[in-house]
Design an enzyme around this catalytic site. Structure first.
Site, PDB file in Angstrom:
ATOM      1  N   HIS A   1       0.827  -1.206   0.000  1.00  0.00           N
ATOM      2  CA  HIS A   1       0.000   0.000   0.000  1.00  0.00           C
ATOM      3  C   HIS A   1       0.862   1.257   0.000  1.00  0.00           C
ATOM      4  O   HIS A   1       1.898   1.322   0.646  1.00  0.00           O
ATOM      5  CB  HIS A   1      -1.040  -0.002   1.118  1.00  0.00           C
ATOM      6  CG  HIS A   1      -0.537   0.042   2.528  1.00  0.00           C
ATOM      7  ND1 HIS A   1      -0.302   1.227   3.191  1.00  0.00           N
ATOM      8  CD2 HIS A   1      -0.245  -0.930   3.423  1.00  0.00           C
ATOM      9  CE1 HIS A   1       0.104   0.967   4.432  1.00  0.00           C
ATOM     10  NE2 HIS A   1       0.161  -0.335   4.596  1.00  0.00           N
TER      11      HIS A   1
ATOM     12  N   ASP B   1       5.806   1.782   6.885  1.00  0.00           N
ATOM     13  CA  ASP B   1       4.536   1.083   6.694  1.00  0.00           C
ATOM     14  C   ASP B   1       3.725   1.915   5.718  1.00  0.00           C
ATOM     15  O   ASP B   1       3.107   2.887   6.135  1.00  0.00           O
ATOM     16  CB  ASP B   1       3.824   0.931   8.042  1.00  0.00           C
ATOM     17  CG  ASP B   1       2.388   0.463   7.918  1.00  0.00           C
ATOM     18  OD1 ASP B   1       2.018  -0.015   6.854  1.00  0.00           O
ATOM     19  OD2 ASP B   1       1.639   0.607   8.903  1.00  0.00           O
TER      20      ASP B   1
ATOM     21  N   GLU C   1      -5.059   1.761   2.501  1.00  0.00           N
ATOM     22  CA  GLU C   1      -5.020   0.627   3.440  1.00  0.00           C
ATOM     23  C   GLU C   1      -5.303   1.083   4.858  1.00  0.00           C
ATOM     24  O   GLU C   1      -5.995   0.415   5.629  1.00  0.00           O
ATOM     25  CB  GLU C   1      -3.655  -0.071   3.361  1.00  0.00           C
ATOM     26  CG  GLU C   1      -3.578  -1.393   4.114  1.00  0.00           C
ATOM     27  CD  GLU C   1      -3.100  -1.288   5.569  1.00  0.00           C
ATOM     28  OE1 GLU C   1      -3.079  -2.312   6.252  1.00  0.00           O
ATOM     29  OE2 GLU C   1      -2.764  -0.169   6.028  1.00  0.00           O
ATOM     30  N   GLU C   2      -4.757   2.244   5.203  1.00  0.00           N
ATOM     31  CA  GLU C   2      -4.869   2.722   6.588  1.00  0.00           C
ATOM     32  C   GLU C   2      -6.293   3.119   6.957  1.00  0.00           C
ATOM     33  O   GLU C   2      -6.589   3.370   8.119  1.00  0.00           O
ATOM     34  CB  GLU C   2      -3.913   3.894   6.831  1.00  0.00           C
ATOM     35  CG  GLU C   2      -2.434   3.588   6.595  1.00  0.00           C
ATOM     36  CD  GLU C   2      -1.838   2.617   7.622  1.00  0.00           C
ATOM     37  OE1 GLU C   2      -2.557   2.211   8.555  1.00  0.00           O
ATOM     38  OE2 GLU C   2      -0.660   2.251   7.465  1.00  0.00           O
TER      39      GLU C   2
HETATM   40 ZN   LIG Z   1       0.659  -1.172   6.437  1.00  0.00          ZN
END
Ligand SMILES: [Zn+2]
Length: 350
Positions: free
Chosen positions: A63, A177, A209-210
């Site tokens: 992502h 991330d 994604e978050e």
């Molecule tokens: Zn992630």
């Protein structure tokens, strides 16, 4: 371009969930020479496709988005109030620099101000500041001055420290991330660029994604893969005060294979295949302890009639903070595993 330079560029890029354009443009530039086709969709997912010969498709997902904030109010004195985009720990938000992206694409810098200890009552100093009481100071003295800087309600912002190399192959920056995962996909594409492939490989760089695995769901629907692996930057917690059984992954032990997280229980057949590929290629690996966090694999495996999906992660400490760290040897081992999967996984699983 070295792997570390790819990670540097992507980490420093602005990509708050829903506002991934700058990161997506960087990835298009990096990946286009390495694949047969690059395309985007209406919601902002990016697909880089290598065509193989056997008709099946492997989806490799990472992502593009990162956690951040969005402006909810600009007050008469030019201070900004904000709400979170994605999961933040309120305790770590105050006292940082931020970068804000205006609608015309310019960036404005600011700070999340805090009252100095001199004027904070002792009983309040031990309490975290609720996010609704925090504010950003961009240097404006009035609402009109903030407007003159191009700042409007709805603008995204995030905490930003530049990517920096620490001692011994450890690096620090924001958004590992999942820019670590994006880096793995780009470097895998680079290492496969001269190879002919069995399966089609769809390098899928997804949005949102978050905010609840949004992009992966529509991406998997379009790609209809036979098999999917989400590549994450995940929760390294080998640090003081955390007992071993509460450390989802540890730095320096190589890529982490997920057995189950809050969004998926991975098929044992797929886990065994991943282990075999790693062992055959002499790549160290660890397990991500169940069941911390959710991943794009959670959305992917429930798409259409169900898709076989798993997760491999680069261990990163301090994720969802502006100062995540990772070890470049873990990143390299993850790239090697992902590259090995493309050739070996079909034989190990189908
Ligand atoms: Zn992630």
């Amino acid at each position: 371009m070295q792997t570390v330079e790819v990670l540097r560029e992507l980490s420093d890029g602005f990509g708050v969930a829903g506002f991934e354009d700058e990161v997506r443009e960087a990835i298009v530039r990096l990946v286009s020479p390495l694949v047969d086709e690059v395309r985007t969709d209406a919601l902002g997912n990016l697909f880089a496709i290598r065509r193989g010969s056997d008709g099946r498709t492997l989806m490799l997902d990472a992502h593009m988005d990162e956690v951040g904030f969005i402006v909810k109010w600009i007050d008469e004195n030019g201070y900004l109030r904000f709400v979170p985009i994605g999961g933040w720990d309120e305790r770590i938000v105050p006292g940082h620099r931020v970068v804000l992206l205006t609608r015309d694409g310019t960036k404005q810098l600011g700070v999340i101000g805090t009252a100095p200890p001199h004027i904070v009552p002792p009983e309040d100093r031990k309490q975290p500041i609720p996010m609704e009481k925090m504010f950003v100071d961009v240097g404006a003295t009035s609402k009109d001055e903030a407007a003159g800087m191009g700042i409007r309600i709805g603008d995204p912002l995030t905490i930003h420290y530049p990517f920096t190399e620490l001692h011994g192959g450890t690096v620090t920056g924001k958004a590992f991330d999942d820019r670590a995962g994006c880096t793995v996909l780009i470097e895998t594409a680079r290492r496969l660029a001269e190879h002919s492939l069995g399966m089609n490989v769809a390098f899928s760089f997804v949005f949102g994604e978050e905010l609840g695995l949004r992009g992966a769901r529509t991406a998997a629907y379009q790609l209809e893969p036979d098999l999917a692996i989400a590549i994450e930057g995940t929760i390294g917690a080998d640090m003081p005060g955390v007992s071993p059984e509460s450390q989802p992954v540890r730095l320096g032990l190589g890529p982490a294979i997920s057995v189950a997280d809050r969004s998926i229980v991975v098929s044992r057949k797929l886990i065994a295949a991943l282990e075999k590929v790693a062992e055959d290629a002499s790549i160290p690996y660890q397990y991500k302890l169940p069941t911390y966090g959710g991943t794009d694999a959670g959305a992917i495996h429930l798409t259409r009639g169900g898709i076989l999906a798993g997760v491999i992660s680069v261990p990163c400490r301090y994720i969802h903070s502006p100062i995540s760290t990772l070890r470049l040897d873990d990143l390299e081992h993850t790239i090697r595993l992902t590259t090995a999967l493309v050739d070996a996984l079909p034989g190990a699983i189908f």
